[in-house]
Design a protein around this motif. Structure first.
Motif, mmCIF file in Angstrom:
data_model
loop_
_atom_site.group_PDB
_atom_site.id
_atom_site.type_symbol
_atom_site.label_atom_id
_atom_site.label_comp_id
_atom_site.label_asym_id
_atom_site.label_seq_id
_atom_site.Cartn_x
_atom_site.Cartn_y
_atom_site.Cartn_z
ATOM 1 N N GLN A 90 17.359 -9.348 9.358
ATOM 2 C CA GLN A 90 15.980 -9.467 9.856
ATOM 3 C C GLN A 90 15.749 -8.573 11.070
ATOM 4 N N LYS A 91 16.833 -8.288 11.799
ATOM 5 C CA LYS A 91 16.692 -7.482 13.017
ATOM 6 C C LYS A 91 16.852 -5.995 12.728
ATOM 7 N N MET A 92 17.073 -5.662 11.440
ATOM 8 C CA MET A 92 17.217 -4.262 11.045
ATOM 9 C C MET A 92 16.121 -3.922 10.030
ATOM 10 N N GLY A 93 15.154 -3.121 10.449
ATOM 11 C CA GLY A 93 14.137 -2.685 9.495
ATOM 12 C C GLY A 93 14.711 -1.573 8.625
ATOM 13 N N MET A 94 14.365 -1.576 7.345
ATOM 14 C CA MET A 94 14.918 -0.547 6.441
ATOM 15 C C MET A 94 13.783 0.093 5.654
ATOM 16 N N VAL A 95 13.778 1.413 5.644
ATOM 17 C CA VAL A 95 12.771 2.165 4.877
ATOM 18 C C VAL A 95 13.522 3.095 3.927
ATOM 19 N N PHE A 96 13.189 2.974 2.644
ATOM 20 C CA PHE A 96 13.894 3.725 1.605
ATOM 21 C C PHE A 96 13.099 4.955 1.170
ATOM 22 N N GLN A 97 13.712 5.751 0.286
ATOM 23 C CA GLN A 97 12.994 6.905 -0.297
ATOM 24 C C GLN A 97 11.761 6.427 -1.045
ATOM 25 N N HIS A 98 11.957 5.372 -1.845
ATOM 26 C CA HIS A 98 10.845 4.824 -2.634
ATOM 27 C C HIS A 98 10.369 3.562 -1.939
ATOM 28 N N PHE A 99 9.093 3.332 -1.997
ATOM 29 C CA PHE A 99 8.432 2.496 -1.001
ATOM 30 C C PHE A 99 8.713 1.011 -1.170
ATOM 31 N N ASN A 100 9.105 0.608 -2.395
ATOM 32 C CA ASN A 100 9.478 -0.791 -2.636
ATOM 33 C C ASN A 100 8.390 -1.780 -2.229
ATOM 34 N N LEU A 101 7.138 -1.394 -2.413
ATOM 35 C CA LEU A 101 6.041 -2.335 -2.158
ATOM 36 C C LEU A 101 5.820 -3.180 -3.419
ATOM 37 N N PHE A 102 5.366 -4.416 -3.216
ATOM 38 C CA PHE A 102 5.059 -5.271 -4.372
ATOM 39 C C PHE A 102 3.736 -4.807 -4.977
ATOM 40 N N PRO A 103 3.745 -4.324 -6.240
ATOM 41 C CA PRO A 103 2.534 -3.714 -6.800
ATOM 42 C C PRO A 103 1.386 -4.699 -7.015
ATOM 43 N N HIS A 104 1.733 -5.994 -7.210
ATOM 44 C CA HIS A 104 0.685 -6.983 -7.513
ATOM 45 C C HIS A 104 0.126 -7.641 -6.256
ATOM 46 N N LYS A 105 0.571 -7.189 -5.106
ATOM 47 C CA LYS A 105 0.051 -7.757 -3.853
ATOM 48 C C LYS A 105 -0.692 -6.681 -3.065
ATOM 49 N N THR A 106 -1.705 -7.100 -2.322
ATOM 50 C CA THR A 106 -2.442 -6.140 -1.495
ATOM 51 C C THR A 106 -1.534 -5.645 -0.370
ATOM 52 N N ILE A 107 -1.998 -4.605 0.299
ATOM 53 C CA ILE A 107 -1.236 -4.059 1.416
ATOM 54 C C ILE A 107 -1.032 -5.135 2.492
ATOM 55 N N LEU A 108 -2.081 -5.884 2.778
ATOM 56 C CA LEU A 108 -1.974 -6.943 3.791
ATOM 57 C C LEU A 108 -0.965 -8.007 3.354
ATOM 58 N N GLU A 109 -0.998 -8.375 2.074
ATOM 59 C CA GLU A 109 -0.037 -9.377 1.565
ATOM 60 C C GLU A 109 1.399 -8.846 1.628
ATOM 61 N N ASN A 110 1.565 -7.560 1.300
ATOM 62 C CA ASN A 110 2.885 -6.933 1.415
ATOM 63 C C ASN A 110 3.407 -7.018 2.852
ATOM 64 N N MET A 111 2.490 -6.829 3.788
ATOM 65 C CA MET A 111 2.873 -6.799 5.209
ATOM 66 C C MET A 111 3.220 -8.183 5.759
ATOM 67 N N THR A 112 2.516 -9.218 5.261
ATOM 68 C CA THR A 112 2.655 -10.547 5.891
ATOM 69 C C THR A 112 3.663 -11.445 5.180
ATOM 70 N N LEU A 113 4.101 -11.054 3.997
ATOM 71 C CA LEU A 113 4.979 -11.913 3.189
ATOM 72 C C LEU A 113 6.243 -12.330 3.941
ATOM 73 N N ALA A 114 6.990 -11.353 4.448
ATOM 74 C CA ALA A 114 8.263 -11.672 5.114
ATOM 75 C C ALA A 114 8.062 -12.416 6.442
ATOM 76 N N PRO A 115 7.150 -11.954 7.306
ATOM 77 C CA PRO A 115 6.961 -12.714 8.556
ATOM 78 C C PRO A 115 6.608 -14.188 8.314
ATOM 79 N N ILE A 116 5.744 -14.442 7.298
ATOM 80 C CA ILE A 116 5.328 -15.834 7.024
ATOM 81 C C ILE A 116 6.482 -16.623 6.410
ATOM 82 N N ARG A 117 7.112 -16.037 5.382
ATOM 83 C CA ARG A 117 8.144 -16.783 4.642
ATOM 84 C C ARG A 117 9.462 -16.875 5.391
#
Length: 253
Positions: A90-117
């Motif tokens: 959790q203390k290490m942010g990781m950014v990959f070559q491919h974006f690994n965003l959840f396609p069925h969630k909005t950008i805001l949902e992608n952003m808030t999923l981990a902090p909330i859960r």
């Protein structure tokens, strides 16, 4: 141990095929708080394996990785209890070559999923923080869009601020611009530069020599799974010592 050492890597090895393939062959290096450490080298040199080992996405064959005073390669923590690697990740942010965003969630949902859960941040607070971060990278107006509606550069900027939403102590970037069209590379590097100037500790595997030269304060050169040379950008690019590094730079600069 001094407090400015965020990660200490000691004699890290990663072998495949019963030791015939040495992806990492005894790498020892410290990453200090505030470092922007750029890792360069030819393809297959072990750069990505090294980076992915830092949060145990690649489990090393041997060696130790001490992150904020805890050896995360051990099964147990200093208190004798089972080590919770997810807590450290959790203390290490990781950014990959491919974006690994959840396609069925909005950008805001992608952003808030981990902090909330994961961090149990209240939803309104997580949304406010996400919008503030999106605003920082010029994408506040895309909060309700889906990943498919964004360009590659926009997706990668979202991937970066999604990692930042967890308020990590270090950001790991694994060739974050290599999957992008050339005209989108600059917008992602600009976000990374801003992060560096704000004092974020970063380890970056990249082919972007301009970024390494301009933004990094330390450059590591790897080849054949070994760390062959390290120094300031001025040293590495201005007076490289290792013949492999000299050869590499003659081809990429």
């Amino acid at each position: 141990m001094t407090n400015d050492k965020l990660i200490q890597v000691k004699d890290l090895k990663k072998y495949y095929n019963k030791g015939k393939i040495k992806a990492l062959d005894g790498v020892t290096v410290d990453i200090n708080k505030g470092d922007v450490m750029v890792i360069i080298g030819p393809s297959g040199s072990g750069k990505s394996t090294f980076l992915r080992s830092l949060n145990l996405l690649e489990v090393p064959t041997s060696g130790s990785i001490i992150f904020e005073g805890v050896d995360i390669t051990q099964k147990k923590g200093p208190d004798g209890k089972k080590l919770d690697i997810d807590l450290h990740r959790q203390k290490m942010g990781m950014v990959f070559q491919h974006f690994n965003l959840f396609p069925h969630k909005t950008i805001l949902e992608n952003m808030t999923l981990a902090p909330i859960r994961v961090k149990k941040v209240p939803e309104e607070e997580a949304k406010a923080k996400a919008l503030e971060l999106l605003n920082r990278v010029g994408l506040a107006d895309r909060a309700d869009a889906y990943p498919i509606q964004l360009s590659g550069g926009q997706k990668q900027r979202v991937a970066i601020v999604r990692a930042l939403a967890m308020e990590p102590d270090v950001m790991l970037f694994d060739e974050p611009t290599s999957a992008l069209d050339p005209e989108m590379v600059g917008e992602v590097l600009d976000v990374m530069k801003e992060l560096a100037h704000a004092g974020m500790t970063m380890a970056v595997v990249t082919h972007e020599m301009g970024f390494a030269r301009e933004v990094g304060n330390r450059v590591l050169f790897m080849a054949d799974g070994k760390l062959l040379e390290e120094g300031s950008p001025e040293q590495i690019f201005g007076s490289p010592q290792n013949p492999r590094l000299q050869d590499f730079l003659s081809k990429v600069l």
